[in-house]
Design an enzyme around this catalytic site. Structure first.
Site, PDB file in Angstrom:
ATOM      1  N   ALA A 196      10.425  -8.127   3.239  1.00 12.83           N
ATOM      2  CA  ALA A 196       9.561  -7.428   4.184  1.00 12.83           C
ATOM      3  C   ALA A 196       9.081  -8.340   5.306  1.00 12.83           C
ATOM      4  O   ALA A 196       8.642  -7.879   6.348  1.00 12.83           O
ATOM      5  CB  ALA A 196       8.359  -6.863   3.440  1.00 12.83           C
ATOM      6  N   LYS A 197       9.157  -9.638   5.082  1.00 13.98           N
ATOM      7  CA  LYS A 197       8.777 -10.658   6.073  1.00 13.98           C
ATOM      8  C   LYS A 197       7.407 -10.370   6.681  1.00 13.98           C
ATOM      9  O   LYS A 197       7.218 -10.436   7.885  1.00 13.98           O
ATOM     10  CB  LYS A 197       9.867 -10.794   7.140  1.00 13.98           C
ATOM     11  N   ARG A 198       6.439 -10.101   5.820  1.00 13.71           N
ATOM     12  CA  ARG A 198       5.096  -9.756   6.266  1.00 13.71           C
ATOM     13  C   ARG A 198       4.268 -11.001   6.567  1.00 13.71           C
ATOM     14  O   ARG A 198       4.594 -12.108   6.129  1.00 13.71           O
ATOM     15  CB  ARG A 198       4.381  -8.915   5.209  1.00 13.71           C
ATOM     16  N   ASP A 200      12.925  -9.916  12.033  1.00 13.05           N
ATOM     17  CA  ASP A 200      14.039 -10.078  11.102  1.00 13.05           C
ATOM     18  C   ASP A 200      15.283 -10.358  11.933  1.00 13.05           C
ATOM     19  O   ASP A 200      15.217 -10.393  13.154  1.00 13.05           O
ATOM     20  CB  ASP A 200      14.201  -8.795  10.256  1.00 13.05           C
TER      21      ASP A 200
END
Lengths: 269, 269
Positions: free
Chosen positions: A95-97, B99
């Site tokens: 999710a690369k939060r 991303d």
């Protein structure tokens, strides 16, 4: 899941393969599109066919969010299915939060509690107080971007910050954060030569490694420089496995591709 | 929405206030919890009471994701409501996404097409090819983290990368990306003294400014150094407005708080 449980699974399966569940309705077999939930049905078939060959599944949340509520439901069904049928599998919400403290706590709850993932990927740009809320969850893992597999990694990550490149500074700084034993890192396979330096900073941390296969990274090079005494690697393949065929036999062909990678990994045990 | 339309709205309302819709079920008035969709009902009341005083709404997606499918539905209903009832309002999905290329395109579709937001916040760590997919959408805006309002901003953002601090390097580098005219930046109000330097690098870009109010930033300081000839600021307040009261009168009190900020802003027109 504890790190010990993950390592035990890796040794038992002789595999450190992670399969990326990046489901694109334009790429899955056409016959699935008639079903009520094509995304979940695709995942279920892939999971049933490959679970004995891999140790982790990593849905990239972007692919699910792109389909709105239905996508979110498919993600929830997928993680619930994995947790019920194959509880030994390590699950990663890619999710690369990253956000300020109280908001990071909300994200952590969403992925660790509501969806019951074992881990989530996060971005380091906002620093310590954006990541520590994730680290506070017991037996959950936070996988922070360090050196990514894309071209844009050279824009900022490899630029020198004082003595060290930014990605090394990220490793050095974060290893002193509270509950840092719950940290893993993303390091792209396309930059295998960097693993040697990275292992000097974090000798035992698990590294999630995208970029083998479609993006051109080499499994052998990554293993040469990246393996730790407890393996310490989760090597991800997404498109190279799940889209190896788009006919009726897609799950079977995906399993063959996963088996190929698992057999290459078996040499390191 | 075009930048010109945003500027016209700002001048007409004599306001550059953005209201953060960060809905936490533990903080909203108890009587709403009996309704079918408390999150949406709370937002609707806040929006109806404040739309003439602000120019933008910014739901932080973490708060919605934390409630799973229901949260996602409440987010979709909220943005649909704003777009239908108050189409002049600029909408920001505060998602801080980032991303690799094809995945960023999925995120961009999720927020710009499926949910029909005017803009989305993104993280810079993965570089150019993680952000350009967002920039490719016409009349949509990409708001990149530069210097955030939290303590962790000092971990990496203010570290020197060669001659420049990382956040300045992010500004310098990104202003040359394709379709950079669709870029805005997040700069925290808690670091008002930095705005002078920032305006030397990006004199006209819109800045989204969190940190006024609950986090301690000063509106006056931000305006002193940050205003551009077209205003160029969107000053966000979340908790200070939406949780000013948690009784039946919450929307009315929120409007009073928004009015206070709008009146301070009016002095700059």
């Amino acid at each position: 899941m504890t790190t010990q449980q993950l390592v035990a699974q890796i040794k038992q399966k002789k595999s450190f393969l992670c399969i990326g569940l990046d489901v694109d309705l334009e790429k899955i077999p056409k016959h699935l599109l008639n079903l009520e939930d094509p995304i979940f049905e695709f995942n279920k078939a892939i999971i049933d066919a490959t679970h004995h060959l891999c140790v982790a599944y990593k849905p990239n949340t972007a692919f699910y969010e792109a389909y709105g509520i239905k996508g979110w439901q498919a993600l929830a069904k997928t993680i619930t299915y994995i947790n019920k049928e194959y509880p030994e599998i390590f699950t990663i919400a890619d999710a690369k939060r990253g956000d300020i403290g109280n908001t990071s706590t909300m994200y952590a709850k969403a992925f660790f509690e509501d969806l019951a993932f074992d881990s989530v990927t996060v971005a380091p740009y906002m620093g310590k107080d954006s990541v520590e809320p994730f680290l506070a969850f017991k037996n959950k893992h936070t996988i922070m971007l360090a050196l990514t597999s894309n071209e844009g990694a050279f824009d900022f990550q490899t630029k020198k910050v004082g003595e060290l490149e930014l990605y090394k500074q990220v490793l050095e700084t974060s290893k002193n954060w509270k509950n840092a034993e719950n940290l893993m890192y993303v390091v792209g396979a396309t930059k295998a030569e960097y693993f040697k330096e990275i292992r000097k900073i974090i000798p035992t941390s698990f590294l999630l490694v995208p970029g083998v296969g479609a993006q051109g990274g080499s499994l052998q090079d990554v293993c040469k420089y990246g393996l730790s005494e407890n393996i310490g690697l989760l090597i991800n393949s997404s498109r190279g496995i799940i889209y190896a065929s788009n006919s009726d036999d897609f799950a079977k062909v995906a399993a063959l591709k996963a088996k190929e990678l698992q057999q290459q990994m078996e040499l390191y045990f």
